[in-house]
Design an enzyme around this catalytic site. Structure first.
Site, mmCIF file in Angstrom:
data_model
loop_
_atom_site.group_PDB
_atom_site.id
_atom_site.type_symbol
_atom_site.label_atom_id
_atom_site.label_comp_id
_atom_site.label_asym_id
_atom_site.label_seq_id
_atom_site.Cartn_x
_atom_site.Cartn_y
_atom_site.Cartn_z
ATOM 1 N N LYS A 172 0.920 -1.273 -0.162
ATOM 2 C CA LYS A 172 0.130 -0.045 0.132
ATOM 3 C C LYS A 172 0.837 1.486 -0.058
ATOM 4 C CE LYS A 172 -3.559 2.697 -0.014
ATOM 5 N NZ LYS A 172 -4.243 2.741 1.228
ATOM 6 N N LYS A 241 0.530 12.051 4.824
ATOM 7 C CA LYS A 241 0.808 11.130 5.634
ATOM 8 C C LYS A 241 1.443 9.645 4.956
ATOM 9 C CE LYS A 241 -1.444 7.736 6.823
ATOM 10 N NZ LYS A 241 -2.514 6.840 7.395
#
Length: 293
Positions: A172, A241
């Site tokens: 991811k 992030k």
């Protein structure tokens, strides 16, 4: 499916995942610290409880959808966390975009109590969560994966079991690094076309039948950028992030990845004009505020 599924974290992603399961006649119990999130979940037909203990005693599978790795660790391993509340034989599916070291630490501690753990971060945004069309990249024991596969299939359209615990996190992080870069490079390509006097809409169409196409050009730009909607449901803060996670992982591995480093730099510099709550597709405005603003 007679199991009761618990969903912890009822933000845009978790709430819509829970609602998708409810719509498929699967029993779901949700929990979130936010009263507003709980109220919205009730409106979507989700049974909501007020504390973790009530959820833990009723659910055989728990889905986590939390902002960051530290929240996963806290919910699972704190003094009053899931590790102390869940019975043996429970499985936790963590859909958070977390980091491999946290997943491995949590999985190891939970295994001591016969609680299984999969890291299973998702792509597709709130719309994909609501439609059950997300993609999932999954790390963990393959036997555990196969045992909960019917639940994963109910939540998503595509699943890839990548490897052991933490492998889903790495996949991811790599994916989101590319997505962050593609948003910038696509905006630069369309700026190039506009300044050369060619219709950027037509060039985008051409890119999408050529070798330069990407998720950014095929989905993000047509859906949220070219029409200036900027309402994907995924924020600048969340993508910053994720870009930071890729940058940190590269540093931990002592890798020289100049494109990844430049992508991280550009996303960080965008703070000068874009706040964390802005839609993540707004990054295009930094390349060409006239065309995309």
């Amino acid at each position: 499916m007679n199991q009761i599924i618990g969903v912890i974290g009822l933000g845009n992603m978790g709430r819509n995942m829970a609602a998708t399961l409810v719509n498929k006649a699967i029993s779901v119990i949700g929990y979130d610290l936010s009263e507003a999130a709980r109220e919205q979940s009730i409106k979507q037909g989700i049974n909501v409880v007020q504390n973790l203990s009530d959820l833990a005693k009723q659910c055989s599978v728990i889905i986590l959808s939390l902002p960051k790795a530290e929240h996963v660790e806290a919910v699972c391993l704190n003094e009053n966390g899931l590790v102390t509340l869940l019975p043996s034989g429970t499985t936790i599916i963590d859909t958070t975009t977390s980091v491999p070291e946290t997943s491995q630490k949590v999985a190891k501690k939970l295994a001591e109590h016969d609680i299984a753990f999969l890291d299973a971060p998702v792509s597709g945004g709130p719309a994909g969560a609501a439609a059950g069309t997300m993609s999932m990249v999954i790390g963990g024991d393959v036997t555990t994966y196969n045992a909960v596969l019917p639940i994963l299939e109910a939540m998503s359209s595509t699943r890839v079991h990548v490897g052991g615990v933490g492998a889903g996190n790495v996949a991811k992080i790599a994916n989101n690094m590319l997505a962050a870069a593609h948003l910038i490079t696509t905006s630069e390509a369309l700026t190039l076309a506009e300044k050369a006097g060619v219709d950027p809409e037509k060039v985008l169409e051409a890119i999408n039948v050529g070798s330069g196409r990407s998720g950014a050009s095929q989905a993000m730009f047509p859906t949220w950028v070219m029409n200036k909607a900027y309402n994907s449901g995924f924020t600048m803060g969340l993508m910053r992030k994720d870009v930071g996670l890729a940058h940190d992982l590269a540093q931990q591995l002592n890798l020289d990845l100049p494109m990844a480093a430049q992508t991280a730099k550009l996303w960080d510099e965008s703070r000068a004009t874009l706040v964390d709550s802005d839609d993540f597709c707004c990054i295009a405005k930094c390349t060409n505020p006239t065309l995309f603003g």
